[in-house]
Design an enzyme around this catalytic site. Structure first.
Site, short mmCIF file in Angstrom:
data_model
loop_
_atom_site.label_atom_id
_atom_site.label_comp_id
_atom_site.label_asym_id
_atom_site.label_seq_id
_atom_site.Cartn_x
_atom_site.Cartn_y
_atom_site.Cartn_z
N ASP A 13 -24.32 -40.82 -71.75
CA ASP A 13 -25.09 -41.06 -70.37
C ASP A 13 -23.66 -41.40 -69.48
O ASP A 13 -24.22 -42.21 -68.76
CB ASP A 13 -25.85 -42.41 -70.50
CG ASP A 13 -27.00 -42.02 -71.58
OD1 ASP A 13 -27.71 -41.22 -71.53
OD2 ASP A 13 -26.93 -43.04 -72.50
N GLY A 40 -30.32 -36.41 -72.42
CA GLY A 40 -30.92 -36.47 -71.24
C GLY A 40 -30.08 -36.50 -69.94
O GLY A 40 -29.12 -37.01 -69.91
N HIS A 41 -30.05 -35.05 -69.16
CA HIS A 41 -29.33 -34.97 -68.17
C HIS A 41 -30.06 -34.96 -66.86
O HIS A 41 -31.15 -34.44 -66.75
CB HIS A 41 -28.71 -33.42 -68.29
CG HIS A 41 -27.39 -33.74 -69.38
ND1 HIS A 41 -27.10 -32.54 -69.86
CD2 HIS A 41 -26.90 -34.79 -70.30
CE1 HIS A 41 -26.27 -32.79 -70.91
NE2 HIS A 41 -26.20 -34.07 -71.04
N GLN A 221 -24.42 -36.18 -75.21
CA GLN A 221 -23.92 -37.26 -75.68
C GLN A 221 -22.42 -37.71 -75.22
O GLN A 221 -21.81 -37.07 -74.38
CB GLN A 221 -23.84 -37.48 -77.35
CG GLN A 221 -25.42 -37.53 -77.86
CD GLN A 221 -26.14 -35.98 -78.10
OE1 GLN A 221 -25.69 -34.95 -78.37
NE2 GLN A 221 -27.39 -36.02 -77.39
P1 IMP Z 1 -29.87 -39.24 -82.57
O1 IMP Z 1 -29.11 -38.22 -81.85
O2 IMP Z 1 -31.26 -39.17 -82.20
O3 IMP Z 1 -29.75 -39.08 -84.18
O4 IMP Z 1 -29.38 -40.77 -82.39
C1 IMP Z 1 -28.11 -41.43 -82.93
C2 IMP Z 1 -27.34 -42.16 -81.94
O5 IMP Z 1 -27.00 -41.55 -81.04
C3 IMP Z 1 -28.41 -43.48 -81.37
O6 IMP Z 1 -27.78 -44.51 -80.98
C4 IMP Z 1 -28.91 -42.75 -80.06
O7 IMP Z 1 -29.21 -43.68 -79.08
C5 IMP Z 1 -27.51 -41.99 -79.51
N1 IMP Z 1 -27.95 -40.84 -78.47
C6 IMP Z 1 -28.31 -39.76 -78.77
N2 IMP Z 1 -28.38 -39.10 -77.83
C7 IMP Z 1 -27.84 -39.64 -76.92
C8 IMP Z 1 -27.74 -39.50 -75.52
O8 IMP Z 1 -27.81 -38.40 -75.07
N3 IMP Z 1 -27.00 -40.60 -74.51
C9 IMP Z 1 -26.83 -41.74 -75.18
N4 IMP Z 1 -27.24 -42.24 -76.52
C10 IMP Z 1 -27.66 -40.96 -77.23
#
Ligand code: IMP
Length: 421
Positions: A13, A40-41, A221
């Site tokens: 983010d 999410g972009h 991420q």
């Molecule tokens: P997962 O990727 O859904 O398995 O989540 C694993 C961790 O990564 C969690 O803490 C999510 O909140 C975090 N996470 C996954 N994608 C994003 C992103 O695009 N932005 C921020 N945090 C993310």
């Protein structure tokens, strides 16, 4: 020919969507190389706001978006995103690597089930089936997009996988029957709809490089969510760092020119896991509200805190970042004092690195350097030299500490609210 790579240096983010959109100007391809619709972009163009989860942001600019082999793909989400864009008169040009792994219904069920069992030890995943899909990929039980256009192959794989998943469901106490024929039919239908996009994208990218064209690699991420170098186990399941872009696209590392690290002017994190500079007072709430820090994918409020340079330095090292883009500097406007964490105190000792042991990270207390704040930043400001004096001091300190130049400063969500240094 230039291959630029944009990656997040914090916990995601960081505002990558805007920077990617900015850099995609002269690129032929904009390529996602890891993650899935957990990302999410947000891109703001004039008065239009676009929120993308799996389609590379560059398609908004009419670029060819590539979903690289390192991604995991939920076809339903992709098809919905295409429909939404078409409704807004954008016909996305897309290519999907034939090697992409598919997020299946059982992945989504198991993601949620795992988190429930973990209780207060949960990771706080996005619940999109990302982790279970990557687990199956590594366990060599994945369904790849190429299987969705080959009935025999899909059926025989599902005949092997579904009984295993059904047994796992039993252990978890999940009372769901996976209907093999229905799943097969649904996913073959997705295959029909996606067939026109499926390609050996690594060859297209290699040819594009040979032809002297530009490519932009779009990270999702942030580096602190990398499965090896992040705050493990509170990470995502993919390789978020620079090297992941090579694995996730088939572009050899020697072809990557610039590695642009995106850092927010403060720190945020969604989900569980340590965050040494997290603020639990009114300053944290201020950053959350002013920065509109609510997840694009899950709408969860983001945890907020002062800028942590220990983690950004960690990201610079592991990805050999060549340039930095600082985003959301304007969110810090009007604060009397702003702080930057330069080191941690761990068990009474000062350290300047991120420990591997999560229990140690949990104990780290930030050491801050305090800066005088600044009032407003003029939205039309185009040069670094036009920034308020104290904002320049803040940025210069970051450059010095990270030994990396800041090339871009974002002072608002719009395309034009960007300063190039
Ligand atoms: P997962 O990727 O859904 O398995 O989540 C694993 C961790 O990564 C969690 O803490 C999510 O909140 C975090 N996470 C996954 N994608 C994003 C992103 O695009 N932005 C921020 N945090 C993310």
């Amino acid at each position: 020919m230039t291959v630029n790579l944009v990656i997040g240096t914090q916990w995601g983010d960081e505002g990558k969507g805007k920077v990617v959109d900015f850099f995609s100007g002269d690129a032929e391809y904009v390529v996602r190389f890891q993650g899935g619709n957990n990302a999410g972009h947000t891109i703001k163009v004039e008065n239009e706001i676009y929120k993308l989860h799996i389609i590379p942001s560059g398609v908004i600019q009419g670029k060819i978006g590539v979903i690289g082999n390192g991604c995991v793909l939920d076809p339903l989400v992709l098809l919905k995103e295409i429909t939404e864009l078409k409704k807004r008169n954008i016909n996305p040009q897309l290519l999907i690597s034939d090697r992409v792994n598919i997020i299946m219904p059982y992945h989504k069920i198991l993601d949620g089930a795992d988190e429930k069992i973990l209780g207060d030890k949960k990771i706080g995943t996005t619940n999109r089936g990302i982790g279970p899909c990557y687990s199956d990929k590594i366990a060599r039980k994945g369904i790849r997009v190429i299987d969705l256009i080959n009935e025999e192959s899909l059926k025989s794989k599902l005949e092997m996988i579904i009984p295993i998943k059904q047994k796992i469901f039993k252990v978890y106490g999940i009372n769901k029957i996976l209907d093999l024929n229905k799943i097969c039919e649904t996913y073959l239908d997705f295959g029909k709809k996606l067939k026109k996009f499926i390609r050996p994208t690594h060859i297209y990218l290699s040819n594009s490089i040979k032809d002297g064209k530009n490519i932009l690699l779009e990270g999702a991420q942030g580096s602190l969510l990398d499965v090896d170098f992040g705050t493990y186990p509170y990470t995502t399941s993919s390789h978020v760092i620079a090297a992941g872009s090579s694995i996730g696209t088939g572009i050899g590392m020697k072809n990557i020119n610039e590695i642009i690290g995106i850092m927010k002017a403060y720190t945020t994190r969604v989900g569980e896991g340590p965050m040494p500079t997290e603020l639990f007072d009114e300053e944290g709430v201020y950053l959350q509200k002013k920065g509109n820090e609510f997840g694009t994918t899950t709408s969860r409020p983001r945890r907020c805190g002062w800028l942590d340079l220990v983690i950004v330095k960690h990201s610079c090292i592991i990805s050999s970042i060549t340039k930095l883009a600082v985003t959301k500097l304007d969110v810090l406007n009007r604060l009397k004092k702003v702080k930057i964490c330069t080191d941690y105190i761990l068990d009474g000792k000062k350290i300047n690195f991120l420990p591997a042991d999560i229990n140690e990270v949990n104990k780290c207390k930030p050491v801050y350097k305090e800066f005088e704040g600044w009032s407003e930043i003029n939205k039309n400001c185009k040069n670094f030299s036009d920034l308020p004096k104290n904002a320049k001091k803040y940025l210069r300190f970051i450059e010095e500490k990270l030994d990396t130049p800041i090339n871009i400063v974002s002072i608002g969500p719009g395309r034009k609210e960007t300063i190039i240094n």
